[in-house]
Design a protein around this motif. Structure first.
Motif, PDB file in Angstrom:
ATOM      1  N   LEU A  81      -9.311  -4.052  -3.364  1.00 45.20           N
ATOM      2  CA  LEU A  81      -8.979  -5.357  -3.940  1.00 45.20           C
ATOM      3  C   LEU A  81      -7.595  -5.321  -4.570  1.00 45.20           C
ATOM      4  O   LEU A  81      -6.755  -6.199  -4.330  1.00 45.20           O
ATOM      5  N   MET A  82      -7.322  -4.266  -5.351  1.00 45.57           N
ATOM      6  CA  MET A  82      -6.018  -4.169  -5.994  1.00 45.57           C
ATOM      7  C   MET A  82      -4.908  -3.976  -4.970  1.00 45.57           C
ATOM      8  O   MET A  82      -3.839  -4.588  -5.073  1.00 45.57           O
ATOM      9  N   ASN A  83      -5.154  -3.122  -3.961  1.00 38.60           N
ATOM     10  CA  ASN A  83      -4.145  -2.928  -2.911  1.00 38.60           C
ATOM     11  C   ASN A  83      -3.855  -4.234  -2.179  1.00 38.60           C
ATOM     12  O   ASN A  83      -2.703  -4.508  -1.816  1.00 38.60           O
ATOM     13  N   SER A  84      -4.897  -5.045  -1.965  1.00 39.27           N
ATOM     14  CA  SER A  84      -4.711  -6.327  -1.283  1.00 39.27           C
ATOM     15  C   SER A  84      -3.872  -7.278  -2.126  1.00 39.27           C
ATOM     16  O   SER A  84      -2.981  -7.968  -1.614  1.00 39.27           O
ATOM     17  N   ILE A  85      -4.152  -7.313  -3.445  1.00 40.51           N
ATOM     18  CA  ILE A  85      -3.368  -8.170  -4.342  1.00 40.51           C
ATOM     19  C   ILE A  85      -1.915  -7.720  -4.373  1.00 40.51           C
ATOM     20  O   ILE A  85      -0.983  -8.528  -4.265  1.00 40.51           O
ATOM     21  N   LEU A  86      -1.698  -6.400  -4.476  1.00 40.34           N
ATOM     22  CA  LEU A  86      -0.340  -5.859  -4.506  1.00 40.34           C
ATOM     23  C   LEU A  86       0.393  -6.119  -3.194  1.00 40.34           C
ATOM     24  O   LEU A  86       1.590  -6.425  -3.179  1.00 40.34           O
ATOM     25  N   LEU A  87      -0.328  -6.000  -2.073  1.00 38.44           N
ATOM     26  CA  LEU A  87       0.276  -6.285  -0.771  1.00 38.44           C
ATOM     27  C   LEU A  87       0.701  -7.742  -0.682  1.00 38.44           C
ATOM     28  O   LEU A  87       1.816  -8.060  -0.224  1.00 38.44           O
ATOM     29  N   VAL A 113      -3.383   2.386  15.641  1.00 31.87           N
ATOM     30  CA  VAL A 113      -3.120   1.070  15.064  1.00 31.87           C
ATOM     31  C   VAL A 113      -2.094   1.177  13.938  1.00 31.87           C
ATOM     32  O   VAL A 113      -1.152   0.380  13.861  1.00 31.87           O
ATOM     33  N   ARG A 114      -2.271   2.179  13.072  1.00 30.68           N
ATOM     34  CA  ARG A 114      -1.447   2.227  11.871  1.00 30.68           C
ATOM     35  C   ARG A 114       0.030   2.484  12.158  1.00 30.68           C
ATOM     36  O   ARG A 114       0.901   1.873  11.550  1.00 30.68           O
ATOM     37  N   TRP A 115       0.355   3.377  13.117  1.00 29.29           N
ATOM     38  CA  TRP A 115       1.765   3.701  13.347  1.00 29.29           C
ATOM     39  C   TRP A 115       2.564   2.534  13.919  1.00 29.29           C
ATOM     40  O   TRP A 115       3.702   2.291  13.491  1.00 29.29           O
ATOM     41  N   PRO A 116       2.027   1.774  14.882  1.00 23.02           N
ATOM     42  CA  PRO A 116       2.758   0.573  15.316  1.00 23.02           C
ATOM     43  C   PRO A 116       2.958  -0.436  14.181  1.00 23.02           C
ATOM     44  O   PRO A 116       4.017  -1.073  14.087  1.00 23.02           O
ATOM     45  N   VAL A 117       1.943  -0.570  13.304  1.00 22.08           N
ATOM     46  CA  VAL A 117       2.080  -1.490  12.169  1.00 22.08           C
ATOM     47  C   VAL A 117       3.153  -0.995  11.210  1.00 22.08           C
ATOM     48  O   VAL A 117       3.991  -1.778  10.722  1.00 22.08           O
ATOM     49  N   TYR A 118       3.156   0.320  10.938  1.00 25.18           N
ATOM     50  CA  TYR A 118       4.206   0.886  10.090  1.00 25.18           C
ATOM     51  C   TYR A 118       5.590   0.586  10.658  1.00 25.18           C
ATOM     52  O   TYR A 118       6.525   0.238   9.922  1.00 25.18           O
ATOM     53  N   ALA A 119       5.722   0.750  11.978  1.00 25.65           N
ATOM     54  CA  ALA A 119       7.017   0.513  12.623  1.00 25.65           C
ATOM     55  C   ALA A 119       7.452  -0.939  12.453  1.00 25.65           C
ATOM     56  O   ALA A 119       8.620  -1.220  12.153  1.00 25.65           O
ATOM     57  N   VAL A 120       6.513  -1.859  12.627  1.00 25.97           N
ATOM     58  CA  VAL A 120       6.828  -3.289  12.470  1.00 25.97           C
ATOM     59  C   VAL A 120       7.244  -3.585  11.033  1.00 25.97           C
ATOM     60  O   VAL A 120       8.223  -4.313  10.786  1.00 25.97           O
ATOM     61  N   VAL A 121       6.510  -3.012  10.072  1.00 30.54           N
ATOM     62  CA  VAL A 121       6.826  -3.244   8.661  1.00 30.54           C
ATOM     63  C   VAL A 121       8.224  -2.725   8.325  1.00 30.54           C
ATOM     64  O   VAL A 121       9.022  -3.418   7.674  1.00 30.54           O
ATOM     65  N   VAL A 122       8.548  -1.519   8.776  1.00 31.52           N
ATOM     66  CA  VAL A 122       9.850  -0.923   8.473  1.00 31.52           C
ATOM     67  C   VAL A 122      10.982  -1.716   9.124  1.00 31.52           C
ATOM     68  O   VAL A 122      12.013  -1.984   8.496  1.00 31.52           O
ATOM     69  N   VAL A 155       5.184  -3.601   0.067  1.00 30.17           N
ATOM     70  CA  VAL A 155       4.402  -3.934   1.271  1.00 30.17           C
ATOM     71  C   VAL A 155       4.034  -2.675   2.039  1.00 30.17           C
ATOM     72  O   VAL A 155       2.873  -2.474   2.427  1.00 30.17           O
ATOM     73  N   PHE A 156       5.000  -1.798   2.264  1.00 28.60           N
ATOM     74  CA  PHE A 156       4.747  -0.581   3.050  1.00 28.60           C
ATOM     75  C   PHE A 156       3.728   0.322   2.355  1.00 28.60           C
ATOM     76  O   PHE A 156       2.770   0.804   2.976  1.00 28.60           O
ATOM     77  N   THR A 157       3.912   0.544   1.054  1.00 29.71           N
ATOM     78  CA  THR A 157       3.041   1.462   0.323  1.00 29.71           C
ATOM     79  C   THR A 157       1.602   0.974   0.280  1.00 29.71           C
ATOM     80  O   THR A 157       0.659   1.751   0.498  1.00 29.71           O
ATOM     81  N   ASN A 158       1.396  -0.314   0.039  1.00 24.94           N
ATOM     82  CA  ASN A 158       0.031  -0.825  -0.062  1.00 24.94           C
ATOM     83  C   ASN A 158      -0.616  -1.035   1.301  1.00 24.94           C
ATOM     84  O   ASN A 158      -1.839  -0.974   1.415  1.00 24.94           O
ATOM     85  N   THR A 159       0.182  -1.261   2.330  1.00 31.23           N
ATOM     86  CA  THR A 159      -0.369  -1.280   3.686  1.00 31.23           C
ATOM     87  C   THR A 159      -0.937   0.093   4.022  1.00 31.23           C
ATOM     88  O   THR A 159      -2.045   0.218   4.569  1.00 31.23           O
ATOM     89  N   ARG A 160      -0.183   1.124   3.688  1.00 22.82           N
ATOM     90  CA  ARG A 160      -0.632   2.497   3.922  1.00 22.82           C
ATOM     91  C   ARG A 160      -1.914   2.802   3.150  1.00 22.82           C
ATOM     92  O   ARG A 160      -2.853   3.407   3.685  1.00 22.82           O
ATOM     93  N   SER A 161      -1.989   2.367   1.896  1.00 24.31           N
ATOM     94  CA  SER A 161      -3.175   2.622   1.078  1.00 24.31           C
ATOM     95  C   SER A 161      -4.410   1.919   1.648  1.00 24.31           C
ATOM     96  O   SER A 161      -5.508   2.481   1.669  1.00 24.31           O
TER      97      SER A 161
END
Length: 326
Positions: free
Chosen positions: A102-108, A259-268, A242-248
């Protein structure tokens, strides 16, 4: 000692951002605390305890630089304290397995808001100087205070853009007033967390580190608010959050690497693009302001010259002998 230095550096960076943007200390520091394994309630409590000192120092610094509107501080800060107490009590009652995502979602969400807000939107200056209404500030403070306590940050990301968007206050006074009023929010949330949790999960070294870094940065940030381009800084910090809380969140829900690595690439890539775009827009805005200032100065000089020539003509006309009448 290494931990103390690490958290002092985080507190330094977080307060530089917060004091310059009017947001970011709680979101940045809480994101780090969650990353090193603190429970959501303990992370928020630690950040708010440190913020009591940093907000006090920041408020004094902003006041000395003339960045504070005290009417706004009280109108938004007192309801914010009520909302923060409610949010701290709510978060403390949640199970960790529910509270962390919940907190990670709010922070994101807050990170995305900061990133988009400062990358895309400019400031509305049409209503500059008009008074801020209590019927607007009170509900805003109540909501922002609740989000701040439950998300470990949010007072600035919710309050600063909302007041900026009204266009009724200078940006530096919005930032100074929000930073100063956050002292009430942090104190209220800290008391509520301590009543609910005691000292459970709160590391004194973490609090002291964040506090030390924040105290050093507070006067610097109050001075920088007049010089640092908020658009660029907001894009940079928003991307980190955004990057840190997406990872969390991916770690919490055990998302597959495919799934996660393509999303990381898009975020960066999006983050880098946002920073570059913000820099270009800042340069363009600066050039436009310079052109407009030069044109205004030139027009003022022409008007002054015309007025001077008119005065000379009137003086010459008054000194001429009148022709005799028939």
């Amino acid at each position: 000692m290494r931990t103390l230095i690490l958290f002092a550096l985080v507190g330094l960076g977080a307060q530089l951002v917060d004091g310059s943007l009017g947001m970011g200390y709680g979101v940045t520091s809480t994101t780090l605390l969650l990353a090193v394994g603190a429970s959501p309630a303990a992370a928020s409590a630690t950040a708010h305890l440190a913020e009591i000192g940093t907000n006090l120092a920041s408020g004094v610094s902003h006041w000395r630089f003339g960045n504070v509107d005290w009417k706004v501080v009280w109108k938004v800060g007192v309801p914010g304290a009520v909302g923060a107490a409610a949010g701290a009590t709510f978060l403390s009652s949640l199970d960790t397995s529910v509270a962390a995502p919940l907190m990670n979602s709010i922070l994101l969400a807050l990170g995305l808001y900061v990133l988009i807000r400062f990358t895309v939107r400019g400031l509305n200056r049409q209503n500059l100087g008009k008074p801020m209404r209590k019927r607007f500030l009170a509900p805003l403070g109540l909501f922002a205070g609740f989000i701040d306590a439950t998300g470990g940050g949010g007072w600035g990301p919710v309050g600063t853009p909302a007041i900026l968007a009204s266009g009724r206050m200078e940006p530096r006074k919005v930032i100074g007033s929000i930073d100063t009023s956050e002292f009430l929010v942090s104190a209220s949330a800290s008391v509520a967390f301590l009543l609910a949790l005691g000292s459970q999960g709160i590391e004194l070294v973490w609090v002291l580190g964040l506090l030390a870094g924040g105290l050093v940065a507070a006067p610097i940030a109050a001075w920088l608010v007049r010089h640092v381009p908020p658009r660029l800084l907001g894009s940079g910090v928003g991307g980190i959050i955004v990057f840190t809380n997406t990872r969390s969140l991916f770690n919490a829900f055990e998302v597959a690497d495919a799934v996660r690595w393509p999303v990381y690439a898009v975020v960066v890539i999006a983050w880098i693009g946002a920073v570059v775009y913000s820099w270009k827009q800042y340069r363009a805005d600066t050039e436009n302001e310079s052109v407009e200032a030069a044109a205004k100065l030139e027009q003022e000089r022409r008007d002054a010259l015309v007025a001077q020539l008119s005065e000379q003509d009137e003086s010459v006309g008054a000194g001429r002998p009148q022709a005799p009448r028939d």
